[in-house]
Design a protein around this motif. Structure first.
Motif, PDB file in Angstrom:
ATOM      1  N   LEU A   1     -18.030 -23.853  -5.920  1.00 45.88           N
ATOM      2  CA  LEU A   1     -17.482 -22.583  -5.464  1.00 45.88           C
ATOM      3  C   LEU A   1     -17.493 -21.605  -6.629  1.00 45.88           C
ATOM      4  O   LEU A   1     -16.980 -21.924  -7.711  1.00 45.88           O
ATOM      5  N   VAL A   2     -18.071 -20.429  -6.415  1.00 50.74           N
ATOM      6  CA  VAL A   2     -18.193 -19.446  -7.484  1.00 50.74           C
ATOM      7  C   VAL A   2     -17.307 -18.254  -7.165  1.00 50.74           C
ATOM      8  O   VAL A   2     -17.410 -17.658  -6.086  1.00 50.74           O
ATOM      9  N   GLY A   3     -16.434 -17.887  -8.086  1.00 46.63           N
ATOM     10  CA  GLY A   3     -15.555 -16.747  -7.881  1.00 46.63           C
ATOM     11  C   GLY A   3     -14.283 -16.876  -8.690  1.00 46.63           C
ATOM     12  O   GLY A   3     -14.136 -17.780  -9.516  1.00 46.63           O
ATOM     13  N   ASP A   4     -13.350 -15.975  -8.456  1.00 51.69           N
ATOM     14  CA  ASP A   4     -12.048 -16.015  -9.103  1.00 51.69           C
ATOM     15  C   ASP A   4     -11.070 -16.805  -8.239  1.00 51.69           C
ATOM     16  O   ASP A   4     -11.255 -16.939  -7.030  1.00 51.69           O
ATOM     17  N   THR A   5     -10.020 -17.309  -8.841  1.00 52.09           N
ATOM     18  CA  THR A   5      -9.030 -18.085  -8.105  1.00 52.09           C
ATOM     19  C   THR A   5      -7.738 -17.294  -7.932  1.00 52.09           C
ATOM     20  O   THR A   5      -7.338 -16.541  -8.824  1.00 52.09           O
ATOM     21  N   MET A   6      -7.129 -17.465  -6.784  1.00 53.13           N
ATOM     22  CA  MET A   6      -5.829 -16.877  -6.479  1.00 53.13           C
ATOM     23  C   MET A   6      -4.950 -17.942  -5.838  1.00 53.13           C
ATOM     24  O   MET A   6      -5.442 -18.777  -5.065  1.00 53.13           O
ATOM     25  N   ARG A   7      -3.671 -17.913  -6.129  1.00 56.25           N
ATOM     26  CA  ARG A   7      -2.746 -18.867  -5.504  1.00 56.25           C
ATOM     27  C   ARG A   7      -2.130 -18.207  -4.266  1.00 56.25           C
ATOM     28  O   ARG A   7      -0.953 -17.844  -4.250  1.00 56.25           O
ATOM     29  N   ASP A   8      -2.948 -18.040  -3.229  1.00 55.20           N
ATOM     30  CA  ASP A   8      -2.446 -17.430  -1.996  1.00 55.20           C
ATOM     31  C   ASP A   8      -2.959 -18.160  -0.752  1.00 55.20           C
ATOM     32  O   ASP A   8      -2.998 -17.588   0.330  1.00 55.20           O
ATOM     33  N   GLN A   9      -3.345 -19.433  -0.927  1.00 53.14           N
ATOM     34  CA  GLN A   9      -3.732 -20.265   0.215  1.00 53.14           C
ATOM     35  C   GLN A   9      -2.449 -20.884   0.778  1.00 53.14           C
ATOM     36  O   GLN A   9      -1.838 -21.738   0.146  1.00 53.14           O
ATOM     37  N   PRO A  10      -1.979 -20.443   1.959  1.00 53.06           N
ATOM     38  CA  PRO A  10      -0.664 -20.896   2.437  1.00 53.06           C
ATOM     39  C   PRO A  10      -0.645 -22.384   2.795  1.00 53.06           C
ATOM     40  O   PRO A  10      -1.552 -22.877   3.463  1.00 53.06           O
ATOM     41  N   VAL A  11       0.380 -23.059   2.335  1.00 53.75           N
ATOM     42  CA  VAL A  11       0.614 -24.464   2.691  1.00 53.75           C
ATOM     43  C   VAL A  11       1.873 -24.580   3.542  1.00 53.75           C
ATOM     44  O   VAL A  11       1.900 -25.264   4.559  1.00 53.75           O
ATOM     45  N   SER A  12       2.934 -23.869   3.145  1.00 45.49           N
ATOM     46  CA  SER A  12       4.182 -23.873   3.914  1.00 45.49           C
ATOM     47  C   SER A  12       4.953 -22.593   3.625  1.00 45.49           C
ATOM     48  O   SER A  12       5.043 -22.162   2.469  1.00 45.49           O
TER      49      SER A  12
ATOM     50  N   HIS B   1      11.198 -24.416   0.457  1.00 45.39           N
ATOM     51  CA  HIS B   1      10.162 -24.810  -0.510  1.00 45.39           C
ATOM     52  C   HIS B   1       8.828 -24.197  -0.093  1.00 45.39           C
ATOM     53  O   HIS B   1       7.986 -24.844   0.515  1.00 45.39           O
ATOM     54  N   ARG B   2       8.649 -22.923  -0.400  1.00 45.83           N
ATOM     55  CA  ARG B   2       7.375 -22.264  -0.095  1.00 45.83           C
ATOM     56  C   ARG B   2       6.289 -22.839  -1.002  1.00 45.83           C
ATOM     57  O   ARG B   2       6.506 -23.021  -2.199  1.00 45.83           O
ATOM     58  N   ARG B   3       5.125 -23.081  -0.411  1.00 46.18           N
ATOM     59  CA  ARG B   3       4.038 -23.686  -1.189  1.00 46.18           C
ATOM     60  C   ARG B   3       2.724 -22.965  -0.903  1.00 46.18           C
ATOM     61  O   ARG B   3       2.420 -22.644   0.243  1.00 46.18           O
ATOM     62  N   TYR B   4       1.979 -22.738  -1.984  1.00 42.98           N
ATOM     63  CA  TYR B   4       0.680 -22.076  -1.887  1.00 42.98           C
ATOM     64  C   TYR B   4      -0.308 -22.814  -2.775  1.00 42.98           C
ATOM     65  O   TYR B   4       0.032 -23.227  -3.891  1.00 42.98           O
ATOM     66  N   ALA B   5      -1.532 -22.960  -2.283  1.00 41.91           N
ATOM     67  CA  ALA B   5      -2.589 -23.613  -3.046  1.00 41.91           C
ATOM     68  C   ALA B   5      -3.540 -22.562  -3.606  1.00 41.91           C
ATOM     69  O   ALA B   5      -3.490 -21.389  -3.235  1.00 41.91           O
ATOM     70  N   LEU B   6      -4.425 -23.002  -4.509  1.00 41.66           N
ATOM     71  CA  LEU B   6      -5.413 -22.107  -5.089  1.00 41.66           C
ATOM     72  C   LEU B   6      -6.556 -21.861  -4.100  1.00 41.66           C
ATOM     73  O   LEU B   6      -6.925 -22.740  -3.319  1.00 41.66           O
ATOM     74  N   ARG B   7      -7.109 -20.670  -4.148  1.00 38.94           N
ATOM     75  CA  ARG B   7      -8.233 -20.274  -3.300  1.00 38.94           C
ATOM     76  C   ARG B   7      -9.268 -19.577  -4.174  1.00 38.94           C
ATOM     77  O   ARG B   7      -8.925 -18.775  -5.032  1.00 38.94           O
ATOM     78  N   THR B   8     -10.547 -19.894  -3.944  1.00 40.21           N
ATOM     79  CA  THR B   8     -11.622 -19.246  -4.691  1.00 40.21           C
ATOM     80  C   THR B   8     -12.093 -18.027  -3.925  1.00 40.21           C
ATOM     81  O   THR B   8     -12.441 -18.117  -2.745  1.00 40.21           O
ATOM     82  N   VAL B   9     -12.120 -16.872  -4.594  1.00 36.07           N
ATOM     83  CA  VAL B   9     -12.429 -15.598  -3.967  1.00 36.07           C
ATOM     84  C   VAL B   9     -13.728 -15.035  -4.538  1.00 36.07           C
ATOM     85  O   VAL B   9     -13.877 -14.908  -5.757  1.00 36.07           O
ATOM     86  N   HIS B  10     -14.651 -14.708  -3.654  1.00 35.73           N
ATOM     87  CA  HIS B  10     -15.910 -14.080  -4.042  1.00 35.73           C
ATOM     88  C   HIS B  10     -15.798 -12.578  -3.825  1.00 35.73           C
ATOM     89  O   HIS B  10     -15.392 -12.125  -2.751  1.00 35.73           O
ATOM     90  N   THR B  11     -16.148 -11.793  -4.828  1.00 38.09           N
ATOM     91  CA  THR B  11     -16.058 -10.325  -4.757  1.00 38.09           C
ATOM     92  C   THR B  11     -17.454  -9.727  -4.675  1.00 38.09           C
ATOM     93  O   THR B  11     -18.345 -10.088  -5.447  1.00 38.09           O
ATOM     94  N   THR B  12     -17.639  -8.809  -3.733  1.00 36.17           N
ATOM     95  CA  THR B  12     -18.916  -8.123  -3.570  1.00 36.17           C
ATOM     96  C   THR B  12     -18.646  -6.711  -3.072  1.00 36.17           C
ATOM     97  O   THR B  12     -17.496  -6.264  -3.071  1.00 36.17           O
ATOM     98  N   THR B  13     -19.679  -5.999  -2.659  1.00 30.98           N
ATOM     99  CA  THR B  13     -19.519  -4.662  -2.081  1.00 30.98           C
ATOM    100  C   THR B  13     -20.398  -4.546  -0.845  1.00 30.98           C
ATOM    101  O   THR B  13     -21.401  -5.259  -0.710  1.00 30.98           O
ATOM    102  N   VAL B  14     -20.009  -3.656   0.056  1.00 26.05           N
ATOM    103  CA  VAL B  14     -20.820  -3.328   1.223  1.00 26.05           C
ATOM    104  C   VAL B  14     -20.957  -1.810   1.287  1.00 26.05           C
ATOM    105  O   VAL B  14     -20.129  -1.073   0.745  1.00 26.05           O
ATOM    106  N   THR B  15     -22.004  -1.350   1.953  1.00 29.96           N
ATOM    107  CA  THR B  15     -22.256   0.083   2.087  1.00 29.96           C
ATOM    108  C   THR B  15     -22.010   0.513   3.522  1.00 29.96           C
ATOM    109  O   THR B  15     -22.533  -0.095   4.461  1.00 29.96           O
ATOM    110  N   VAL B  16     -21.186   1.551   3.706  1.00 35.84           N
ATOM    111  CA  VAL B  16     -20.877   2.072   5.039  1.00 35.84           C
ATOM    112  C   VAL B  16     -21.145   3.573   5.060  1.00 35.84           C
ATOM    113  O   VAL B  16     -21.191   4.230   4.018  1.00 35.84           O
ATOM    114  N   ALA B  17     -21.318   4.104   6.266  1.00 41.84           N
ATOM    115  CA  ALA B  17     -21.610   5.529   6.420  1.00 41.84           C
ATOM    116  C   ALA B  17     -20.338   6.362   6.313  1.00 41.84           C
ATOM    117  O   ALA B  17     -19.267   5.944   6.756  1.00 41.84           O
ATOM    118  N   ASN B  18     -20.475   7.539   5.729  1.00 39.78           N
ATOM    119  CA  ASN B  18     -19.389   8.517   5.679  1.00 39.78           C
ATOM    120  C   ASN B  18     -19.675   9.578   6.738  1.00 39.78           C
ATOM    121  O   ASN B  18     -20.502  10.469   6.533  1.00 39.78           O
TER     122      ASN B  18
END
Length: 244
Positions: free
Chosen positions: A187-198, A203-220
């Protein structure tokens, strides 16, 4: 597979992934745990409910209007004793607009769509003090995937915001998505601890998630085209002198 698209817009939003104690920060875009919590509330799930099916959905978010990060300084007193509570700093995103999307099995996506249209609990954008200002529901897409929805969905920024970029026929928007494995299985990307477990408050629990960052082009759609592009002859005040 189907994709559920949501519009997240409001005067204030707050999406914390590391907020603790008296300092409540916010990420620059909605977190997966925050959006899953919104959908769980719409379904009427209890705080200690099993989240495995919702957490398994592939999640992505597009930043249509970044907005401004603001700080709110809060004080409070205990309702019964009158004792002063700890002073807290709370951060929010003001005037932000996002398009979020979740990809999963047809039956589950349709169930979430119906819950979103008739929620059991009122939805909010990260915190209870942040109600949405526009309809959340952008529909279910069955003929595309997560990347396709975040690319094809029209630009949802406020009209005044789009008009500020009137010179641009198209705009590039940042997109953050759950990363998928590459050819090597990594898995390629940055990690965030926002994968919900409970969401159990005991006892709130969150796991690590790998996040891929990119861009898209839209019309104005509010871009102002040049006279030549609109089919209007460009005005040249020296043309008569050249003919002479």
């Amino acid at each position: 597979m189907s994709v559920l698209a949501l519009q997240l817009a409001g005067p204030l939003q707050a999406w914390g992934s590391t907020a603790r104690f008296a300092r409540r920060t916010t990420e620059s875009a909605p977190t997966k745990s925050g959006v899953i919590g919104l959908l769980a509330a719409a379904q009427g799930l209890e705080r200690d409910a099993d989240l495995s099916a919702l957490a398994a959905l592939r999640f992505g978010v597009r930043i249509d209007q970044q907005g401004t990060r603001i700080r709110d300084f809060q004080t409070a007193h205990h309702a019964d004793t009158g004792a002063a509570m700890p002073v807290s700093d709370r951060y929010y995103l003001a005037d932000s607009v996002f398009v979020a999307a979740l990809e999963g099995a047809d039956a589950l996506i349709e169930k979430l769509h119906q819950a979103l249209r008739v929620p059991q609990y009122l939805p909010y954008l990260g915190r209870r003090s942040c109600p949405p200002s526009r309809p959340l529901d952008l529909g279910v897409h069955r003929d595309t995937d997560l990347e396709g929805v975040l690319t094809q969905e029209p630009w949802r920024a406020s009209e005044w915001y789009q008009k500020r970029r009137w010179r641009e026929l198209t705009v590039e928007l940042p997109v953050l998505m759950d990363a998928i494995s590459d050819t090597s299985g990594a898995l390629v990307g940055d990690t965030m601890r926002d994968q919900p477990v409970s969401f159990d408050p005991r006892h709130r629990r969150y796991a690590l998630r790998t996040v891929h960052t990119t861009t898209v082009t839209v019309a104005n759609l509010h871009a102002r085209r040049s006279p030549g592009e609109r089919g209007i002859p460009a005005h040249d005040p020296t043309s008569l002198l050249e003919d002479a």
